[in-house]
Design a protein around this motif. Structure first.
Motif, mmCIF file in Angstrom:
data_model
loop_
_atom_site.group_PDB
_atom_site.id
_atom_site.type_symbol
_atom_site.label_atom_id
_atom_site.label_comp_id
_atom_site.label_asym_id
_atom_site.label_seq_id
_atom_site.Cartn_x
_atom_site.Cartn_y
_atom_site.Cartn_z
ATOM 1 N N ASN A 5 0.821 -1.209 0.000
ATOM 2 C CA ASN A 5 0.000 0.000 0.000
ATOM 3 C C ASN A 5 0.855 1.259 0.000
ATOM 4 O O ASN A 5 0.497 2.253 -0.636
ATOM 5 N N THR A 9 0.559 4.025 -2.871
ATOM 6 C CA THR A 9 0.344 5.428 -2.519
ATOM 7 C C THR A 9 1.434 6.293 -3.135
ATOM 8 O O THR A 9 1.161 7.361 -3.687
ATOM 9 N N ILE A 12 0.799 6.695 -6.868
ATOM 10 C CA ILE A 12 -0.301 7.630 -7.108
ATOM 11 C C ILE A 12 0.139 9.068 -6.852
ATOM 12 O O ILE A 12 -0.119 9.961 -7.661
ATOM 13 N N GLU A 18 -4.677 11.151 -10.288
ATOM 14 C CA GLU A 18 -5.812 11.621 -9.505
ATOM 15 C C GLU A 18 -7.005 10.671 -9.497
ATOM 16 O O GLU A 18 -7.747 10.614 -8.532
ATOM 17 N N ASP A 19 -7.218 9.946 -10.588
ATOM 18 C CA ASP A 19 -8.403 9.087 -10.677
ATOM 19 C C ASP A 19 -8.131 7.649 -10.252
ATOM 20 O O ASP A 19 -8.935 6.769 -10.488
ATOM 21 N N SER A 21 -7.087 4.883 -7.182
ATOM 22 C CA SER A 21 -6.940 4.635 -5.743
ATOM 23 C C SER A 21 -6.055 3.406 -5.568
ATOM 24 O O SER A 21 -5.820 2.661 -6.527
ATOM 25 N N ILE A 22 -5.595 3.157 -4.330
ATOM 26 C CA ILE A 22 -4.719 1.999 -4.137
ATOM 27 C C ILE A 22 -5.447 0.703 -4.476
ATOM 28 O O ILE A 22 -4.829 -0.269 -4.865
ATOM 29 N N ASP A 23 -6.773 0.708 -4.357
ATOM 30 C CA ASP A 23 -7.552 -0.494 -4.700
ATOM 31 C C ASP A 23 -7.588 -0.745 -6.209
ATOM 32 O O ASP A 23 -7.860 -1.857 -6.647
ATOM 33 N N ASP A 24 -7.315 0.293 -6.997
ATOM 34 C CA ASP A 24 -7.335 0.153 -8.458
ATOM 35 C C ASP A 24 -6.055 -0.490 -8.987
ATOM 36 O O ASP A 24 -6.005 -0.922 -10.128
#
Length: 82
Positions: A5, A9, A12, A18-19, A21-24
């Motif tokens: 993670n 992070t 990103i 910007e679009d 997230s760490i889940d993506d």
């Protein structure tokens, strides 16, 4: 898992995704090309960010480095090994 993670992070933030997230970000998916779609300039930015955050020396021109930067999982393994 925390390291994964942290790396996501970092990706990103340092690349202003910007679009995303760490889940993506799939830890196994390639960061370049078909996966996350990063390019060589992104690789330089990311390399500098990783060097700064984890205090790791990275040889930008080695084939080994390209393998380390393949995915979040390979980066995490590389960082843990340092």
């Amino acid at each position: 898992m925390k390291l994964h993670n942290d790396i996501k992070t970092l990706i990103i933030e340092c690349l202003d995704l910007e679009d995303v997230s760490i889940d993506d970000i799939d830890s196994d998916a390639p960061l370049f090309g078909e996966g996350l779609g990063l390019d060589s300039i992104d690789a330089l930015e990311l390399g500098l960010a990783i060097k700064k955050q984890f205090n790791i020396k990275i040889d930008a021109n080695s084939d080994e480095t390209k393998q380390h930067f393949y995915s979040v999982n390979s980066l995490a393994s590389f960082i843990e090994a340092q």
